[in-house]
Design an enzyme around this catalytic site. Structure first.
Site: not given
Ligand code: E4P
Length: 319
Positions: A17, A97, A157
């Site tokens: 990620d 995204e 998402t």
């Molecule tokens: C992944 O797809 C997400 O955008 C990510 O895990 C978000 O993580 P965070 O809550 O630490 O920003």
């Protein structure tokens, strides 16, 4: 002794990620996910100045009516440029995204997703390597339905509730990203209860979604995201995919020991779970009733948009 990361890989597909291309090679993840905040963060680093300069230079050979059009174009191309590099490192999918300000506009989301896929294809990356990340609003999920019908795979998402998850699966989403850490953040900020690895509401949300999907044989992949600590990940071993930040990948890599499988299709199929029917009004009603999910979805869209605007400001300063 085996590392916890290697042990985890026996039960779940491990995804990185990050937008930080150089930080993940040593963990050999299957796929990679990015978001506007991660791309903005990566662009701040000197390591990717060359990539940034190349995208800026390429944009100068095109004609734009206004400066804003050029800035928008560069922002899109930057996310794609990072995505292209990531496809060279991971064997599987890279998620890119769409702009968060399109989260309530189905047609504009579909159009932007097609532009992203075309740009990847023109750069030699086939569409079967890319997942288009779209926020789990009702409008976003309708865009996912259209895109999946046209052979464009999507990653839904900002999933904070079973209602959103089921709507995505019914729409034929290839994959959903239920968030763990942001749910824990909300409960910590809004209740006086103590939370630890045994009662983490983010982990419980993913368990509920995973069990429902396996019980009712949905093909939609469940990829838990947004982790705050290693225990959240360990407690979801067995989930189809887990997308993990480089720092937590490092922690898992440094820790030794065999993990237990916590989630499995077999176990889920034996649980009694009531069927959920989701249509537009029930989706909006249940989301509205769920204070945490409606707040976190709205906040998530705001935060991704904020970072996209910051990225555009950085681009504007360079032009
Ligand atoms: C992944 O797809 C997400 O955008 C990510 O895990 C978000 O993580 P965070 O809550 O630490 O920003």
């Amino acid at each position: 002794m085996i590392s916890q990361l290697e042990s985890l890989k026996k039960f779940s597909s491990v995804v990185a990620d990050t937008g930080d291309i150089d930080s993940i090679q040593k963990f050999s993840p299957d796929d990679c996910t990015t978001n506007p905040s991660l791309i903005f963060k990566a662009v701040q680093s000197n390591k990717y100045k060359k990539l940034f300069d190349e995208v800026l230079a390429n944009s100068k050979s095109r004609k734009f009516n206004q400066l804003n059009d050029q800035v928008d174009y560069i922002a899109d191309q930057l996310a794609i440029a990072f995505g292209i590099q990531l496809t060279k490192i991971v064997p599987g999918y890279v998620s890119t995204e769409v702009d968060s300000d399109l989260s309530f506009n189905t047609e504009a989301t579909v159009e932007k997703a097609k532009q992203i896929i075309n740009s990847y294809e023109q750069s030699g990356v086939p569409r079967n390597r890319i997942l288009i990340k779209i926020a789990g609003t009702w409008e976003g999920i309708q865009a996912v339905k259209k895109l999946e019908a046209e052979g464009i795979s999507c990653n839904c998402t900002l999933i904070f509730s079973i209602t959103q998850a089921v709507a995505c699966a019914e729409a034929g989403a290839f994959l959903i990203s239920p968030f763990v850490g942001r749910i824990l953040d909300w409960f910590k900020a809004n209740s006086s209860k103590d939370y630890d690895a045994t009662n983490d509401p983010g982990v419980e949300s993913v368990e509920k979604i995973y069990n429902y999907f396996k019980k009712y044989n949905y093909n939609t992949i469940v990829m838990a995201a947004s982790f705050r600590n290693k225990e959240e990940i360990i407690n979801l071993a067995g989930c189809d995919k887990l997308t993990i930040s480089p720092s937590l990948l490092e922690e898992l890599n440094k820790s030794e020991g065999e993990l237990d499988q916590k989630l499995s299709q077999n176990q889920s199929s034996q649980i009694d779970i009531d069927r959920i029917n989701v249509n537009e009004s029930s989706f909006r009603w249940h989301l509205n009733e769920n204070q945490m999910a409606s707040f976190k979805l709205a906040e998530g869209i705001r935060l991704f948009n904020k970072d996209l605007l910051k990225l555009k400001e950085t681009i504007r300063e360079q032009l």
